[in-house]
Design a protein around this motif. Structure first.
Motif, PDB file in Angstrom:
ATOM      1  N   LEU F 198       0.841  -1.211   0.000  1.00  0.00           N
ATOM      2  CA  LEU F 198       0.000   0.000   0.000  1.00  0.00           C
ATOM      3  C   LEU F 198       0.869   1.253   0.000  1.00  0.00           C
ATOM      4  CD1 LEU F 198      -2.842  -1.051   2.484  1.00  0.00           C
ATOM      5  CD2 LEU F 198      -3.118  -0.441   0.057  1.00  0.00           C
ATOM      6  N   VAL F 199       1.947   1.225   0.773  1.00  0.00           N
ATOM      7  CA  VAL F 199       2.819   2.390   0.848  1.00  0.00           C
ATOM      8  C   VAL F 199       3.483   2.654  -0.502  1.00  0.00           C
ATOM      9  CG1 VAL F 199       4.976   3.258   1.843  1.00  0.00           C
ATOM     10  CG2 VAL F 199       3.197   2.306   3.339  1.00  0.00           C
ATOM     11  N   ARG F 200       3.914   1.566  -1.173  1.00  0.00           N
ATOM     12  CA  ARG F 200       4.526   1.776  -2.491  1.00  0.00           C
ATOM     13  C   ARG F 200       3.502   2.369  -3.470  1.00  0.00           C
ATOM     14  NH1 ARG F 200       6.925  -3.133  -1.386  1.00  0.00           N
ATOM     15  NH2 ARG F 200       5.586  -4.240  -2.839  1.00  0.00           N
ATOM     16  N   ALA F 201       2.270   1.877  -3.397  1.00  0.00           N
ATOM     17  CA  ALA F 201       1.220   2.440  -4.271  1.00  0.00           C
ATOM     18  C   ALA F 201       0.985   3.911  -3.929  1.00  0.00           C
ATOM     19  CB  ALA F 201      -0.078   1.647  -4.101  1.00  0.00           C
ATOM     20  N   LEU F 208       2.483  11.642  -8.909  1.00  0.00           N
ATOM     21  CA  LEU F 208       1.566  12.284  -9.867  1.00  0.00           C
ATOM     22  C   LEU F 208       1.152  13.680  -9.403  1.00  0.00           C
ATOM     23  CD1 LEU F 208      -0.670   9.237 -10.839  1.00  0.00           C
ATOM     24  CD2 LEU F 208       0.964  10.442 -12.293  1.00  0.00           C
ATOM     25  N   ARG F 209       1.569  14.056  -8.216  1.00  0.00           N
ATOM     26  CA  ARG F 209       1.230  15.395  -7.722  1.00  0.00           C
ATOM     27  C   ARG F 209       1.773  16.448  -8.675  1.00  0.00           C
ATOM     28  NH1 ARG F 209       2.583  18.069  -1.822  1.00  0.00           N
ATOM     29  NH2 ARG F 209       1.801  20.118  -2.384  1.00  0.00           N
ATOM     30  N   GLY F 210       0.913  17.348  -9.090  1.00  0.00           N
ATOM     31  CA  GLY F 210       1.323  18.374 -10.039  1.00  0.00           C
ATOM     32  C   GLY F 210       1.159  17.912 -11.472  1.00  0.00           C
ATOM     33  N   HIS F 211       0.969  16.584 -11.669  1.00  0.00           N
ATOM     34  CA  HIS F 211       0.674  16.071 -13.005  1.00  0.00           C
ATOM     35  C   HIS F 211      -0.774  15.615 -13.049  1.00  0.00           C
ATOM     36  CE1 HIS F 211       4.983  16.191 -13.811  1.00  0.00           C
ATOM     37  NE2 HIS F 211       5.140  15.628 -12.625  1.00  0.00           N
ATOM     38  N   GLY F 212      -1.685  16.428 -12.573  1.00  0.00           N
ATOM     39  CA  GLY F 212      -3.099  16.077 -12.636  1.00  0.00           C
ATOM     40  C   GLY F 212      -3.694  15.842 -11.254  1.00  0.00           C
ATOM     41  N   LEU F 213      -2.878  15.504 -10.308  1.00  0.00           N
ATOM     42  CA  LEU F 213      -3.350  15.304  -8.929  1.00  0.00           C
ATOM     43  C   LEU F 213      -2.938  16.502  -8.079  1.00  0.00           C
ATOM     44  CD1 LEU F 213      -2.828  11.715  -7.519  1.00  0.00           C
ATOM     45  CD2 LEU F 213      -4.928  12.870  -8.200  1.00  0.00           C
ATOM     46  N   GLU F 214      -3.890  17.005  -7.278  1.00  0.00           N
ATOM     47  CA  GLU F 214      -3.548  18.117  -6.403  1.00  0.00           C
ATOM     48  C   GLU F 214      -2.659  17.640  -5.258  1.00  0.00           C
ATOM     49  OE1 GLU F 214      -6.011  21.575  -4.130  1.00  0.00           O
ATOM     50  OE2 GLU F 214      -7.090  20.355  -5.574  1.00  0.00           O
ATOM     51  N   GLU F 215      -3.004  16.469  -4.720  1.00  0.00           N
ATOM     52  CA  GLU F 215      -2.143  15.848  -3.712  1.00  0.00           C
ATOM     53  C   GLU F 215      -2.182  14.347  -3.895  1.00  0.00           C
ATOM     54  OE1 GLU F 215      -1.894  16.814   0.385  1.00  0.00           O
ATOM     55  OE2 GLU F 215      -2.622  18.852   0.074  1.00  0.00           O
ATOM     56  N   ALA F 238     -10.161  -2.205  -2.670  1.00  0.00           N
ATOM     57  CA  ALA F 238      -9.914  -1.367  -1.500  1.00  0.00           C
ATOM     58  C   ALA F 238      -9.169  -0.093  -1.894  1.00  0.00           C
ATOM     59  CB  ALA F 238      -9.108  -2.140  -0.448  1.00  0.00           C
ATOM     60  N   PHE F 239      -8.152  -0.231  -2.745  1.00  0.00           N
ATOM     61  CA  PHE F 239      -7.396   0.944  -3.181  1.00  0.00           C
ATOM     62  C   PHE F 239      -8.288   1.861  -4.031  1.00  0.00           C
ATOM     63  CE2 PHE F 239      -3.860   3.267  -5.205  1.00  0.00           C
ATOM     64  CZ  PHE F 239      -3.039   3.483  -4.103  1.00  0.00           C
ATOM     65  N   GLU F 240      -9.138   1.219  -4.842  1.00  0.00           N
ATOM     66  CA  GLU F 240     -10.092   1.992  -5.655  1.00  0.00           C
ATOM     67  C   GLU F 240     -10.992   2.840  -4.746  1.00  0.00           C
ATOM     68  OE1 GLU F 240     -10.280   1.547  -9.102  1.00  0.00           O
ATOM     69  OE2 GLU F 240     -12.101   2.681  -9.535  1.00  0.00           O
ATOM     70  N   MET F 241     -11.610   2.233  -3.741  1.00  0.00           N
ATOM     71  CA  MET F 241     -12.590   2.931  -2.899  1.00  0.00           C
ATOM     72  C   MET F 241     -11.918   3.947  -1.972  1.00  0.00           C
ATOM     73  SD  MET F 241     -15.443   1.282  -0.332  1.00  0.00           S
ATOM     74  CE  MET F 241     -16.715   2.335   0.416  1.00  0.00           C
ATOM     75  N   ALA F 242     -10.757   3.579  -1.433  1.00  0.00           N
ATOM     76  CA  ALA F 242     -10.152   4.418  -0.389  1.00  0.00           C
ATOM     77  C   ALA F 242      -9.236   5.483  -0.953  1.00  0.00           C
ATOM     78  CB  ALA F 242      -9.375   3.551   0.601  1.00  0.00           C
ATOM     79  N   VAL F 243      -8.697   5.270  -2.168  1.00  0.00           N
ATOM     80  CA  VAL F 243      -7.734   6.235  -2.701  1.00  0.00           C
ATOM     81  C   VAL F 243      -8.166   6.809  -4.044  1.00  0.00           C
ATOM     82  CG1 VAL F 243      -5.346   6.616  -3.424  1.00  0.00           C
ATOM     83  CG2 VAL F 243      -5.825   5.083  -1.495  1.00  0.00           C
ATOM     84  N   ILE F 244      -8.377   5.930  -5.044  1.00  0.00           N
ATOM     85  CA  ILE F 244      -8.540   6.433  -6.414  1.00  0.00           C
ATOM     86  C   ILE F 244      -9.819   7.249  -6.576  1.00  0.00           C
ATOM     87  CG2 ILE F 244      -8.769   5.737  -8.829  1.00  0.00           C
ATOM     88  CD1 ILE F 244      -6.963   3.347  -8.203  1.00  0.00           C
ATOM     89  N   LEU F 245     -10.964   6.680  -6.162  1.00  0.00           N
ATOM     90  CA  LEU F 245     -12.227   7.399  -6.380  1.00  0.00           C
ATOM     91  C   LEU F 245     -12.297   8.711  -5.589  1.00  0.00           C
ATOM     92  CD1 LEU F 245     -14.899   4.545  -6.624  1.00  0.00           C
ATOM     93  CD2 LEU F 245     -13.565   5.635  -8.428  1.00  0.00           C
ATOM     94  N   ARG F 258      -4.551   3.104 -11.339  1.00  0.00           N
ATOM     95  CA  ARG F 258      -4.837   1.664 -11.319  1.00  0.00           C
ATOM     96  C   ARG F 258      -3.646   0.863 -11.849  1.00  0.00           C
ATOM     97  NH1 ARG F 258     -10.149   3.362 -13.701  1.00  0.00           N
ATOM     98  NH2 ARG F 258     -11.386   3.788 -11.831  1.00  0.00           N
ATOM     99  N   GLU F 259      -3.034   1.367 -12.910  1.00  0.00           N
ATOM    100  CA  GLU F 259      -1.885   0.662 -13.461  1.00  0.00           C
ATOM    101  C   GLU F 259      -0.734   0.630 -12.456  1.00  0.00           C
ATOM    102  OE1 GLU F 259      -0.981   2.457 -17.233  1.00  0.00           O
ATOM    103  OE2 GLU F 259      -3.070   2.138 -17.874  1.00  0.00           O
ATOM    104  N   ALA F 260      -0.543   1.763 -11.804  1.00  0.00           N
ATOM    105  CA  ALA F 260       0.531   1.823 -10.817  1.00  0.00           C
ATOM    106  C   ALA F 260       0.342   0.773  -9.738  1.00  0.00           C
ATOM    107  CB  ALA F 260       0.582   3.222 -10.194  1.00  0.00           C
ATOM    108  N   VAL F 261      -0.899   0.572  -9.305  1.00  0.00           N
ATOM    109  CA  VAL F 261      -1.160  -0.416  -8.261  1.00  0.00           C
ATOM    110  C   VAL F 261      -0.979  -1.829  -8.817  1.00  0.00           C
ATOM    111  CG1 VAL F 261      -2.771  -1.188  -6.515  1.00  0.00           C
ATOM    112  CG2 VAL F 261      -2.821   1.192  -7.306  1.00  0.00           C
ATOM    113  N   ALA F 262      -1.544  -2.034 -10.021  1.00  0.00           N
ATOM    114  CA  ALA F 262      -1.489  -3.374 -10.599  1.00  0.00           C
ATOM    115  C   ALA F 262      -0.032  -3.837 -10.758  1.00  0.00           C
ATOM    116  CB  ALA F 262      -2.197  -3.396 -11.957  1.00  0.00           C
TER     117      ALA F 262
END
Lengths: 265, 265, 265, 265, 265, 265
Positions: F198-201, F208-215, F238-245, F258-262
């Motif tokens: 999870l930490v690596r993800a 990606l911060r500054g490349h489309g993600l605010e944080e 879990a990563f989808e619900m807690a982080v990505i969405l 998603r690719e980064a996690v996969a």
């Protein structure tokens, strides 16, 4: 009489510069509302105090500001032990009891304040207090006076035409040098030589208006400098504290002002 | 009758310039709301006072302003010793008791004020007082009148179409020279020769409108000048105090106005 | 019944122009909220009065405006001798007692007003009164109706998608010439020939929409003109007072309108 | 129990489109705050009603809007006969009594509203009521849910990162055609053939999104059309009233929508 | 005496840098209002505390901010068991009882705050309390002092000319190195060698002003660093915590500051 | 003791990443106000809870927001049966009783809030309560702490220099990978292998911060994902619900995440 606190018992010192005293008296006789126009610190407030003393009328002064509402002028209901009771605002007090009401820098106020004086400033001479459904007819001695600094107005903040057209106007400006020196000497306690030097320095500062200074030294500031000198401060230090430091933060303008004063010694 | 204070007992002087008196009477007979259109100081307020006197109806005048809310017109709950009690605002008073309600410069008011008159200004003739869940049906004699200065409106501040379409309109403008002189003479006490000279000076100032002046001298300003003259002020000084100084701060425009007057002597 | 004042006892005159009466009845049967769309003065308010009379439901009308808050609709606590007591606002009254609630020009209101109707305008049919922690379930006869003038909306001021999607809509527009003449004759008392001429003049004004006029003459304005004519005012003067002067201040547009009318005589 | 009014007694109809029911149950078990994301009218509100019914928890729904303040959520002092007494707002009620609190379109609310939920939305699970110096620890069953429509946000109005990061999210979107037809048929009473035709028409409207339409027809609008059809209105008239007229004022888009429907018959 | 709490019993440490103590004493003797000008953290507040202690006058300090209203200064009616009772604000208290009233950063306040001091800041020395129709004449010992940071003003937020011209001004700036080191040593408890090194580091940070830093390290920040060092924190860590981290978030500026300090060891 | 509710009885889990615990203790000993700087979700709130527990001081936390006023912090008069009574706000409570007062995201508050802490944040350590004319001297144990997220500030919304210079600062950032995994495992209940993944993800999302993600994903979000996994949800869901969405609505960014996690599985 409710307004005894607002009567001036001692003659306020005022040195006329033209026929403004006579014109005000005629306007007062006609109960024509009067607008005093001119920059800050040239004696508009002192003039109206002087006229109130001459005419033996109480003077109710209101310093207008952008958060002032019509209720601040007209009055409001306040809670007391029996529920709410009406308390007249300063304008309503002046209207009922025949005072001179002086609205200082009315252009700063919100529009509801300027509109509320319209029916007082034409032949109706009434103040509608809408919250009480009361129509107060002005006391025969009531007089409405406003001040207005032409240098301050912007497109966004100016009197409406329908307000301006209700007033006769008297212009104020910096007095002639000898008159101003007389005033400075009288008010600060310095002798005429010092006062004249202060006035010459003040005039030089006024020449810088528009060249980095928003306004030059007012008569009031020269009096301040005089008072410091009269208490033993050196002329340079006094002019620095009373004029140069308050009027600008720009080091170049400050230098220019200091040189202008030094050249006078 | 609650509105006795609002009845006019003496005929207000009004010099008609067209068929406006007749048109108003027909509109009143049809209870069609009326909009008085025209610049400041040409006699809209005096006209409605005159009509209220002719029709023997009390006149409730409200000077509108941008901080006025619907509650200022309709009423509000006030605290008294028994809790809160409802106090009708000036519009509700006029609606219940059959007065003419004159909303002066309604375009200055916030939208809630203009919307509150909609159900009064169509065939429903009702005033919903939402805070009381009361629907007041207008007294048969109630009449709604508003004033509107076309020169003042901007894109941001104009009446909504749905408001405008509820009113018949009467136009006001500066009267013809001989009529205006008659008015100035009657109101200020100067003779016709002086009044005519003032009117010619006023007309010249109106030609400067759009060339540095927002508006020319109104009839009211000419009357002011006349009153100063009638009290012994010279014509030049009177025109200066009553017209030139209030109307503009621009030195060039002031000179142009002074020359225009001087050329008339 | 608390809402007896809001029942219409006499049939309001309404001349249908399509199947709007039937569509409204079906929507009412399904308790689907309804949005009346169309320009000012074409009869939306009269239509809903007519439908309320047909359905024998009390009608609570609220003229929305930009200073209206949710509390103005839902209710508030007011002080009385025993402390505070809750007073339902007009929407809560309609919800509890099964009235038709007509929110006129809801787009003018602040967002809290539009959001407060959301749970009433879907299958929940509840009004949460958060200040009381009360969830009022709507009376089975309650119906929610709003009006909307498509010409007025801007990017800044439009209904949210989530509001629009809760309403079925009925379109209103100027009636066909013969129908409009019938309405003008019926409402103003002029004969059909005069009414038809007024309608033709009105149609010409509508062609100027977008060419200097924000909107053309509404049916209401033509009725106004008719009423003046019925009281002896000449047709030209009546059209001038009831249509031309209220609708525009532009001298060129006024001339164009006058010519359009003259060409019809 | 104080929140009995907020318990749902009948199962609200909800047709799952994925594993959203399970994910919500896990999040509830972990008391992780949940954000429901998706466009208007796809069933977010119905979903949370369904989940509240499944979990047998009272549901307190608050429709957020830009004039809502923290006090509207947390509570305030109200005057009563003994002075002031504290009244919990809907959030405080839910926190104390263990309800699900659903803040609908929280992004519309002012920032003080979103900040007030921060200490409830992390491991502290407390609600500080600063006006009372009280720190309310959440009831073990309390759950916080918000909705969020990604299409509506702008740079000026978006949730702060520190808010977003406190929530797990579930995405909602238009259901697949067969599922949506099933929902339309169930909710409106039309048969599947009609429902399928409505769904195809709805899908065509959604293709116009971004080409003149801000959003396409929601499932709710298709149900509206179905209900009109079930009461005898023709399919074209029903789609016109329930979808085309509410969703757009643009004549070209309206024609395009009508053609899309006609092609389906 | 009501203001006993506001008397300073122990001499506040103040190290003069010029003749400011004498100038203030003369201005106080003349009751000329005084403006203290200079950047944050150079000792303006400490100076006025020192002067209040020297002159044995109570000191009422008000930190101005943009939500402060005239009522916050002058006073307001508060409800008590007998209805409403008037409570003087801090300015009115100072005016009545002869304190020094210090309005810190008055330029932050709204205009009504600055206007309210005008009649106190000229020869009238009165405070009109309009809500009570009371004209309070200042106690002979009352003195008005304001602070002003020239670096902060913008076109939108500056003192009006009519305010500035009412004050004599005293300039404050960073003290000379040896004086500043003496102050840092005295206030933090470090020895002179450490204090001098901190002062040199502070001076380097001030050279970065305008090159990425809004302001350099103030004397106050150097004292903070000294206090950490006196409690055993290393000089680098102390400068990091007390100066570098609070003053900027920019990594390059932070590096530049760290290098500047390191070069001093 | 009035603040017993605000004492922490169980040690809050906090994993130090540097010498922040020691620096805070020294600052507390010197009663130097402290500013915690860093992005959302890295443990600033948990740190101050931990320090309050270590120092055995009650902790009063206030979440600041843009509608918060000085009165919300300092206190206000409330009506009770005997009229009005003063109620201390959370800051005044902390000042009187010697708590640590933590103002979370103070930069969000209006300026009156930041100005009110100035006299508490220098050597005076007083809180002037102007509405009561009371000068509260801080309890010897009182400590003032604020948080500040450097990423959020704009030109319009930043702390004033005169505020910043009153605080020592401690920087917070994402912990090193092994430390963060330890935290995630401890807080969510997953084993170290899952936590490390999870930490690596999370780290990839931060790139990606500054490349489309605010944080990027905060530690808190990784704990959320861990808690879902611990309850049986798959790692991807879990990563989808807690982080990505929650973190983004952009389909491309979502795919990249998603690719980064996969790629990590």
């Amino acid at each position: 009489m409710e307004l005894a606190d607002y009567l001036l018992h001692d003659e306020p010192f005022y040195r006329p510069v033209g026929n403004e005293v006579h014109l005000y008296e005629v306007a007062y006789a006609a109960r024509m509302p009067v607008m005093l126009k001119g920059p800050t610190g040239v004696g508009k407030t002192r003039f109206i105090e002087h006229m109130a003393w001459r005419l033996k009328r109480p003077l109710v002064t209101v310093a207008c500001h952008e958060d002032m509402t019509a209720s601040d002028l007209v009055g409001r209901y306040l809670l007391d032990s029996a529920g709410t009771a009406w308390h007249d605002g300063p304008l309503a007090v002046a209207v009922r009891h025949g005072a001179i009401c002086y609205l200082d820098e009315i252009v700063e106020a919100r529009q509801d304040t300027t509109v509320v004086i319209h029916p007082l400033a034409d032949d109706r001479r009434v103040l509608p207090i809408e919250k009480r459904n009361e129509l107060v007819r002005a006391h025969p001695d009531f007089h409405l006076v406003i001040s207005y600094n032409p240098g301050y107005q912007s497109v966004l903040k100016d009197l409406k035409e329908s307000t301006k057209q209700r007033f006769g106007a008297i212009d104020f400006n910096y007095p002639a040098a000898e008159v101003e020196a007389e005033i400075v000497a009288h008010e600060s306690g310095v002798d005429m030589a010092v006062a004249e030097r202060l006035v010459r320095a003040g005039q030089r500062s006024r020449n810088l208006r528009g060249h980095g200074l928003e306004e030059g030294a007012s008569t009031r500031m020269l009096i301040h400098a005089g008072r410091l000198i009269a208490r033993g401060v050196s002329a340079d230090e006094a002019f620095e504290m009373a004029v140069i430091l308050p009027i600008t933060d720009d080091p170049d303008i400050r230098s220019a002002l200091r040189e202008a004063v030094a050249a006078l010694s």
